[in-house]
Design a protein around this motif. Structure first.
Motif, PDB file in Angstrom:
ATOM      1  N   LEU A  22       0.834  -1.207   0.000  1.00 36.03           N
ATOM      2  CA  LEU A  22       0.000   0.000   0.000  1.00 36.03           C
ATOM      3  C   LEU A  22       0.866   1.253   0.000  1.00 36.03           C
ATOM      4  O   LEU A  22       0.473   2.296  -0.510  1.00 36.03           O
ATOM      5  N   ASN A  23       2.053   1.129   0.561  1.00 36.58           N
ATOM      6  CA  ASN A  23       2.927   2.295   0.671  1.00 36.58           C
ATOM      7  C   ASN A  23       4.032   2.344  -0.373  1.00 36.58           C
ATOM      8  O   ASN A  23       4.827   3.289  -0.369  1.00 36.58           O
ATOM      9  N   ALA A  24       4.078   1.355  -1.225  1.00 36.45           N
ATOM     10  CA  ALA A  24       5.095   1.365  -2.286  1.00 36.45           C
ATOM     11  C   ALA A  24       4.599   2.309  -3.388  1.00 36.45           C
ATOM     12  O   ALA A  24       3.476   2.166  -3.873  1.00 36.45           O
ATOM     13  N   ALA A  25       5.429   3.255  -3.772  1.00 36.88           N
ATOM     14  CA  ALA A  25       5.003   4.259  -4.759  1.00 36.88           C
ATOM     15  C   ALA A  25       4.641   3.620  -6.092  1.00 36.88           C
ATOM     16  O   ALA A  25       3.873   4.177  -6.862  1.00 36.88           O
ATOM     17  N   ASP A  26       5.206   2.459  -6.363  1.00 31.01           N
ATOM     18  CA  ASP A  26       4.948   1.833  -7.660  1.00 31.01           C
ATOM     19  C   ASP A  26       4.065   0.593  -7.534  1.00 31.01           C
ATOM     20  O   ASP A  26       4.186  -0.343  -8.290  1.00 31.01           O
ATOM     21  N   CYS A  27       3.145   0.602  -6.546  1.00 32.33           N
ATOM     22  CA  CYS A  27       2.217  -0.531  -6.429  1.00 32.33           C
ATOM     23  C   CYS A  27       0.834  -0.138  -6.946  1.00 32.33           C
ATOM     24  O   CYS A  27       0.284   0.890  -6.556  1.00 32.33           O
ATOM     25  N   GLY A  33      -0.375   2.083  12.127  1.00 32.08           N
ATOM     26  CA  GLY A  33      -0.330   3.516  12.441  1.00 32.08           C
ATOM     27  C   GLY A  33      -0.602   4.406  11.238  1.00 32.08           C
ATOM     28  O   GLY A  33      -0.268   5.589  11.247  1.00 32.08           O
ATOM     29  N   GLY A  34      -1.204   3.830  10.184  1.00 32.57           N
ATOM     30  CA  GLY A  34      -1.505   4.621   8.990  1.00 32.57           C
ATOM     31  C   GLY A  34      -2.964   5.040   8.942  1.00 32.57           C
ATOM     32  O   GLY A  34      -3.738   4.729   9.849  1.00 32.57           O
ATOM     33  N   ASP A  35      -3.341   5.724   7.889  1.00 39.83           N
ATOM     34  CA  ASP A  35      -4.694   6.254   7.755  1.00 39.83           C
ATOM     35  C   ASP A  35      -5.205   5.995   6.334  1.00 39.83           C
ATOM     36  O   ASP A  35      -4.816   6.664   5.379  1.00 39.83           O
ATOM     37  N   TRP A  36      -6.083   4.999   6.223  1.00 39.80           N
ATOM     38  CA  TRP A  36      -6.624   4.610   4.905  1.00 39.80           C
ATOM     39  C   TRP A  36      -7.394   5.763   4.264  1.00 39.80           C
ATOM     40  O   TRP A  36      -7.335   5.951   3.052  1.00 39.80           O
ATOM     41  N   GLU A  37      -8.108   6.539   5.078  1.00 39.99           N
ATOM     42  CA  GLU A  37      -8.892   7.660   4.535  1.00 39.99           C
ATOM     43  C   GLU A  37      -7.987   8.655   3.811  1.00 39.99           C
ATOM     44  O   GLU A  37      -8.398   9.303   2.862  1.00 39.99           O
ATOM     45  N   ALA A  38      -6.744   8.781   4.295  1.00 43.85           N
ATOM     46  CA  ALA A  38      -5.798   9.722   3.668  1.00 43.85           C
ATOM     47  C   ALA A  38      -5.096   9.067   2.480  1.00 43.85           C
ATOM     48  O   ALA A  38      -4.807   9.719   1.478  1.00 43.85           O
ATOM     49  N   LEU A  39      -4.850   7.764   2.596  1.00 48.34           N
ATOM     50  CA  LEU A  39      -4.096   7.051   1.561  1.00 48.34           C
ATOM     51  C   LEU A  39      -4.928   6.824   0.288  1.00 48.34           C
ATOM     52  O   LEU A  39      -4.437   6.988  -0.839  1.00 48.34           O
ATOM     53  N   LEU A  40      -6.201   6.462   0.488  1.00 51.32           N
ATOM     54  CA  LEU A  40      -7.057   6.111  -0.654  1.00 51.32           C
ATOM     55  C   LEU A  40      -7.143   7.225  -1.710  1.00 51.32           C
ATOM     56  O   LEU A  40      -6.962   6.956  -2.908  1.00 51.32           O
ATOM     57  N   PRO A  41      -7.404   8.487  -1.319  1.00 48.74           N
ATOM     58  CA  PRO A  41      -7.442   9.548  -2.351  1.00 48.74           C
ATOM     59  C   PRO A  41      -6.126   9.677  -3.103  1.00 48.74           C
ATOM     60  O   PRO A  41      -6.124   9.914  -4.314  1.00 48.74           O
ATOM     61  N   GLN A  42      -5.015   9.459  -2.406  1.00 47.06           N
ATOM     62  CA  GLN A  42      -3.706   9.526  -3.083  1.00 47.06           C
ATOM     63  C   GLN A  42      -3.585   8.411  -4.121  1.00 47.06           C
ATOM     64  O   GLN A  42      -3.099   8.625  -5.232  1.00 47.06           O
ATOM     65  N   LEU A  43      -4.029   7.205  -3.728  1.00 47.05           N
ATOM     66  CA  LEU A  43      -3.964   6.070  -4.659  1.00 47.05           C
ATOM     67  C   LEU A  43      -4.836   6.349  -5.881  1.00 47.05           C
ATOM     68  O   LEU A  43      -4.454   6.082  -7.012  1.00 47.05           O
ATOM     69  N   ARG A  44      -6.022   6.918  -5.629  1.00 47.39           N
ATOM     70  CA  ARG A  44      -6.946   7.211  -6.739  1.00 47.39           C
ATOM     71  C   ARG A  44      -6.374   8.284  -7.662  1.00 47.39           C
ATOM     72  O   ARG A  44      -6.421   8.146  -8.883  1.00 47.39           O
ATOM     73  N   GLU A  45      -5.819   9.333  -7.075  1.00 47.70           N
ATOM     74  CA  GLU A  45      -5.283  10.446  -7.880  1.00 47.70           C
ATOM     75  C   GLU A  45      -4.148   9.998  -8.785  1.00 47.70           C
ATOM     76  O   GLU A  45      -3.955  10.548  -9.861  1.00 47.70           O
ATOM     77  N   THR A  46      -3.406   9.001  -8.335  1.00 51.18           N
ATOM     78  CA  THR A  46      -2.268   8.546  -9.134  1.00 51.18           C
ATOM     79  C   THR A  46      -2.622   7.276  -9.932  1.00 51.18           C
ATOM     80  O   THR A  46      -1.740   6.548 -10.364  1.00 51.18           O
ATOM     81  N   SER A  47      -3.928   7.030 -10.104  1.00 51.29           N
ATOM     82  CA  SER A  47      -4.420   5.879 -10.892  1.00 51.29           C
ATOM     83  C   SER A  47      -3.838   4.564 -10.397  1.00 51.29           C
ATOM     84  O   SER A  47      -3.461   3.708 -11.193  1.00 51.29           O
ATOM     85  N   ARG A  48      -3.787   4.412  -9.068  1.00 49.40           N
ATOM     86  CA  ARG A  48      -3.226   3.178  -8.543  1.00 49.40           C
ATOM     87  C   ARG A  48      -4.264   2.326  -7.817  1.00 49.40           C
ATOM     88  O   ARG A  48      -3.918   1.345  -7.165  1.00 49.40           O
TER      89      ARG A  48
END
Ligand code: NAP
Length: 260
Positions: free
Chosen positions: A208-213, A239-254
């Motif tokens: 989930l945290n790999a930039a190229d996943c 200790g992470g936050d899915w609510e914050a991570l998900l939009p980032q994944l979506r914005e980068t088409s991941r």
């Protein structure tokens, strides 16, 4: 037929030969099948969409063909008997029959071009079709040593109901990390893909945290919520936050979802 003899479902691997017709497709795209004939009101049947299950060069490279994974639909989601027009038509085809095809469709559920990117794939039942296409693409390129890891969570009722069970078992362990969830094996607790995502939280958190996943979900509509909750739990545990991570994944088409 892909499913075992004792299986309750009839799942077929169907190869369509396009002959001289140009019909380029990419892994993750779908095609429409037009069943012949008309419905009870005399109207032509609607096209039905199926994911391409083979990589872009075809089921057999240089033969201009592609594969589909089709389950014969005999009941609806609540277990009531229904007759799936397109699926029964496809499953009953004889070798050499002509099929009307439209498409291809799909502009987002696609593999990253970067060959070293990691793929995290989560599927249920015949939602495995695009995962099979992507896995095959990568498998054929193993000799090129381009890197990139594959992780697969695959949910099915039982091993006999699992499309591509045999071939998947033969893939090298360092090529793909496969996690099977079986929901209806007598004497065993019901397992869903989301249970295994939680069980493999360390590896999932890393991906989930790999930039190229790149993450792909395909199959039953119901899995979407469960998988989302599992990813949320994995993040919370680390200790992470899915609510914050998900939009980032979506914005980068991941983060890609195709459920029905
Ligand atoms: P299925 O055999 O009915 O179910 C597969 C597995 O998913 C079973 O273990 C099932 O468990 C489990 N499951 C049920 N609800 C779940 C939930 N909420 N969360 C996680 N897992 C759950 O599946 P199927 O009939 O093959 O259906 C696959 C879906 O993929 C269909 O909706 C199809 O339209 C779609 N699809 C097909 C293609 C294609 O090209 N053929 C492409 C994309 C998508 P239980 O024992 O509880 O039922």
């Amino acid at each position: 037929r892909l499913t075992g003899d004792g299986a309750s479902s009839d799942i077929r691997h169907i190869v369509l030969d396009f002959g001289q017709a140009a019909f380029p497709v990419l892994e993750g795209q779908t095609i429409g099948i037009l069943p012949p004939g008309t419905d009870a009101q005399g109207r032509p049947h609607h096209p039905r969409l199926y994911s391409v299950a083979s990589p872009r060069e075809g089921e057999r490279p240089r033969y201009n063909n592609l594969a589909l994974t089709v389950k014969r639909v005999t009941e609806d989601h609540d277990g009531h008997p229904v007759h799936g027009v397109a699926s029964n038509y496809l499953c009953d085809l004889a070798k050499g029959d002509r099929v009307n095809v439209i498409g291809p469709y799909g502009t987002s559920f696609l593999m990253p071009n970067h060959p070293g990117a990691n793929l995290l794939m989560v599927c249920t039942g015949t939602g495995s079709a695009p995962m099979r296409a992507m896995t095959e693409r990568r498998r054929r390129r193993i000799p090129l040593k381009e890197g990139g890891t594959l992780m697969l969570f695959f949910g099915a009722r039982a091993p006999e109901e699992l499309p591509y069970f045999g071939p998947l078992m033969k893939l090298p362990k360092d090529f793909i990390d496969i996690n099977f969830a079986f929901s209806r094996v007598p004497g065993q607790p019901k397992q869903y893909v989301q249970d295994l995502i939680r069980a493999r939280h360390d590896a999932v958190w890393r991906q989930l945290n790999a930039a190229d996943c790149y993450i792909y979900l395909c199959g039953l509509k119901g899995m979407e919520k469960g998988v989302d909750e599992a990813f949320r739990d994995v993040c919370r545990q680390h200790g992470g936050d899915w609510e914050a991570l998900l939009p980032q994944l979506r914005e980068t088409s991941r983060y890609h979802i195709e459920t029905y």
